[in-house]
Design a protein around this motif. Structure first.
Motif, short mmCIF file in Angstrom:
data_model
loop_
_atom_site.label_atom_id
_atom_site.label_comp_id
_atom_site.label_asym_id
_atom_site.label_seq_id
_atom_site.Cartn_x
_atom_site.Cartn_y
_atom_site.Cartn_z
N SER A 166 0.96 -1.18 -0.01
CA SER A 166 0.19 -0.07 0.11
C SER A 166 0.87 1.14 0.00
N ILE A 167 0.54 2.11 -0.89
CA ILE A 167 1.61 3.23 -0.96
C ILE A 167 1.05 4.13 0.34
N GLY A 168 -0.34 4.07 0.87
CA GLY A 168 -0.71 4.97 2.02
C GLY A 168 0.07 4.63 3.14
N GLU A 169 0.09 3.08 3.41
CA GLU A 169 0.74 2.42 4.61
C GLU A 169 2.38 2.73 4.51
N THR A 170 3.05 2.82 3.40
CA THR A 170 4.46 3.31 3.25
C THR A 170 4.56 4.66 3.67
N ALA A 171 3.77 5.69 2.93
CA ALA A 171 3.89 7.05 3.43
C ALA A 171 3.55 7.22 4.72
N MET A 172 2.77 6.64 5.42
CA MET A 172 2.58 6.85 6.74
C MET A 172 3.77 6.37 7.54
N SER A 173 4.69 5.40 7.11
CA SER A 173 5.68 5.00 8.10
C SER A 173 6.72 6.02 8.04
N LEU A 174 6.76 6.99 6.96
CA LEU A 174 7.79 7.92 6.89
C LEU A 174 7.46 9.05 7.64
N GLY A 175 6.41 9.24 8.40
CA GLY A 175 6.12 10.39 9.16
C GLY A 175 5.25 11.50 8.38
N ALA A 176 4.81 12.45 9.10
CA ALA A 176 3.58 13.28 8.52
C ALA A 176 4.34 14.08 7.56
N ARG A 177 5.53 14.70 7.83
CA ARG A 177 6.13 15.69 7.08
C ARG A 177 6.57 15.32 5.51
N ASP A 178 6.94 13.92 5.51
CA ASP A 178 7.12 13.41 4.15
C ASP A 178 6.17 12.52 3.58
N ALA A 179 4.94 12.04 4.11
CA ALA A 179 3.99 11.37 3.49
C ALA A 179 3.47 11.87 2.15
N GLY A 180 3.07 13.00 2.04
CA GLY A 180 2.44 13.77 0.90
C GLY A 180 3.68 13.66 -0.14
N THR A 181 4.75 14.15 0.19
CA THR A 181 5.98 14.08 -0.78
C THR A 181 6.10 12.59 -1.56
N TYR A 182 6.00 11.68 -0.64
CA TYR A 182 6.23 10.13 -1.33
C TYR A 182 5.05 9.87 -2.02
N ARG A 183 3.92 9.99 -1.54
CA ARG A 183 2.78 9.73 -2.39
C ARG A 183 2.77 10.29 -3.82
N ARG A 184 3.15 11.90 -3.81
CA ARG A 184 3.33 12.59 -5.05
C ARG A 184 4.50 11.91 -6.08
N LEU A 185 5.40 11.25 -5.36
CA LEU A 185 6.72 10.66 -6.11
C LEU A 185 6.07 9.38 -7.05
N VAL A 186 5.34 8.58 -6.04
CA VAL A 186 5.10 7.19 -6.72
C VAL A 186 3.73 7.10 -7.14
N ALA A 187 2.78 7.70 -6.75
CA ALA A 187 1.28 7.46 -7.02
C ALA A 187 0.85 7.67 -8.34
N PRO A 188 1.46 8.51 -9.07
CA PRO A 188 1.01 8.64 -10.64
C PRO A 188 1.58 7.62 -11.52
N TYR A 189 2.46 6.68 -11.00
CA TYR A 189 3.27 5.64 -11.64
C TYR A 189 2.61 4.21 -11.45
N ALA A 190 2.45 3.89 -10.09
CA ALA A 190 1.70 2.56 -9.80
C ALA A 190 0.86 1.98 -10.46
N PRO A 191 -0.23 2.48 -10.88
CA PRO A 191 -1.31 1.97 -11.59
C PRO A 191 -1.01 1.67 -12.98
N ARG A 192 0.14 2.29 -13.52
CA ARG A 192 0.56 1.96 -14.87
C ARG A 192 1.98 1.22 -14.93
N PHE A 193 1.88 0.36 -13.89
CA PHE A 193 3.31 -0.30 -13.66
C PHE A 193 3.53 -0.97 -14.89
N ASP A 194 2.75 -2.06 -15.65
CA ASP A 194 2.93 -2.57 -16.61
C ASP A 194 3.67 -1.81 -17.77
#
Length: 467
Positions: free
Chosen positions: A102-130
């Protein structure tokens, strides 16, 4: 006369052979070792009943490989197994960042200050991974990527050093997690392109996981061999090739070897004189009396555990290996397949796979510094050790000739060689001899058990045979 002969039965050589056999060509593979596998082997290295992977263990790019996914490997015995967490990155205080499905679980483990940044880096690409995987694991000579706009956007990130991308984060958990992912390049995280590798591993975890193969990585090679034989291909083992005359007549010869070995066997002189090999690794396989007593509870559920908390510590360990200095505080990549695969160890026992980085050809013993690092994050680890199998660069090179100086990537991930492997050429798999080709991880897209170098090389061979 055969259509093609493949030298080396690693994942890329076997993939090249399968791709050619699928097109109706007669193919035979020649392997120096007693069994196929190359970087995908499984052996009883320590005690009876403990099955270890001498090289590759976790396979995010294998599970996401366009080449593997186009083959019926499940029908030939390959089963992917997934841990509850793909990867954990523990810290000395007992906390951990995690790479979860889960992107959300990963982001939460990084702390509140960095969760959003992580989401913005990976979320656009995960659904189109193939599509992303097909473009990431491709070679430029094939023409435009499947998704030119998406690839251009990702490529702008991918070319950056991981250390530069890490500046987007505020805290050490996110920076350390990213640096640990980038360290799979076996190069300092300040190197060009390390950011792309780190992000690709993260996106793969969310899309396909970081699975292990049931029964060990040998199962990948065995499935490829089984499929090849079903297509009419043959595999010969215990067959060392020292010169081209050792092989039967064929219209094409495909080498799953290092560029150095290819030049020597095929008489190509100094064709690859500019090719550079990277630092080596020091590997230990453990037979354990129980699971690793990680302080961080997240690490007890993870398939892969990275040991080296901060970006600075990780980069320092990698720089030491590149600069030729003995390891003092190594960054470790570990996997614990027996947590979910009961074929790896006797009931109640476990295996651990671990390596750190050392200079090329290093002949020292890193056991003490590696176990000191393990104890740092899992106090009492040494009390569980029943046996250990140790392999430094000389032993790794003797086990697999492609690991020159202990370089498991078969070529340095540095400078222009990051993207131009093994040298500048329109078709990197072709050589000066029109019937000789290279398909190892020294060619694009590079290291990893994904078979894509073999896949692309086979296309070059097929075009040659067709013409």
């Amino acid at each position: 006369m055969l259509d093609a002969v493949v030298v080396g039965a690693g994942p890329n050589g076997l993939t090249a052979a399968v791709e050619l056999a699928r097109r109706g060509h007669t193919v035979e593979v020649f392997e120096a070792r007693e069994s196929p596998g190359g970087g995908a082997r499984t052996e009883e290295l320590t005690l009876p009943g403990f099955r270890h992977d001498p090289c590759s263990a976790a396979h995010p790019l294998g599970a996401g490989s366009p080449a593997f996914n186009a083959m019926p490997l499940e029908r030939h015995g390959l089963t992917w197994l997934h841990h509850p967490l793909p990867m954990a990155h523990p810290f000395p205080d007992g906390t951990a960042a995690v790479l979860a499905r889960s992107i959300g679980e990963t982001a939460m483990s990084l702390g509140a200050r960095d969760a959003g940044t992580y989401r913005r880096l990976v979320a656009p690409y995960a659904p189109r991974f193939d599509t992303l995987a097909a473009d990431f694991l491709r070679t430029p000579w094939l023409g435009l990527p499947r998704d030119p706009a998406g690839w251009a956007r990702f490529g702008a990130l991918a070319l950056q050093p991981a250390s530069l991308i890490a500046r987007r984060f505020h805290d050490e958990k996110a920076r350390g997690l990213l640096a640990g992912l980038a360290a799979h390049a076996v190069a300092p995280v300040s190197g060009v392109g390390t950011g792309g590798l780190a992000l690709m591993f993260a996106i793969a975890a969310h899309a396909v996981g970081w699975p292990v193969a049931r029964g060990g990585s040998q199962s990948i090679a065995d499935a490829l061999v089984s499929y090849l034989r079903a297509l009419g291909g043959q595999v010969h083992t215990h067959y060392e090739v020292k010169r081209l005359d050792d092989l039967p007549p064929a219209r094409a010869y495909v080498f799953d070897t290092s560029p150095t070995a290819l030049a020597r066997i095929a008489g190509l002189g100094d064709t690859y004189r500019g090719f550079r090999y990277g630092p080596g690794v020091f590997k230990i396989d453990y037979a354990l009396d129980g699971p690793v007593p990680w302080t961080a509870t997240e690490a007890r559920r993870a398939g892969t555990v990275h040991l080296g908390p901060t970006l600075g510590e990780i980069n320092g360990a990698l720089h030491a290996a590149v600069d030729g200095r003995d390891p003092s505080v190594p960054f470790l990549i570990t996997t614990q397949p027996s947590l979910i695969d009961d074929t790896r160890a006797p009931a109640g026992k476990h295996t651990l796979w671990a390596y750190g980085h050392v200079p090329s050809g290093w002949r020292g013993d890193a056991t003490e510094v590696i176990e000191r690092q393990l104890e740092r994050f899992a106090p009492g680890f040494r009390d569980l050790v029943l046996a250990r199998a140790i392999a430094g660069p000389p032993e790794l090179a003797a086990r697999n000739a492609n690991y020159v100086g202990g370089d498991i990537a078969c070529g340095a991930f540095a400078g222009l060689q990051t993207v131009l492997r093994p040298k500048l050429a329109r078709v990197p798999y072709a050589t000066a001899h029109p019937a000789i080709f290279l398909c190892s991880s020294a060619t694009p897209p590079g290291p990893g058990v994904h078979g894509m170098s073999g896949h692309h090389a086979a296309r070059a061979v097929w075009r040659r045979l067709r013409s």
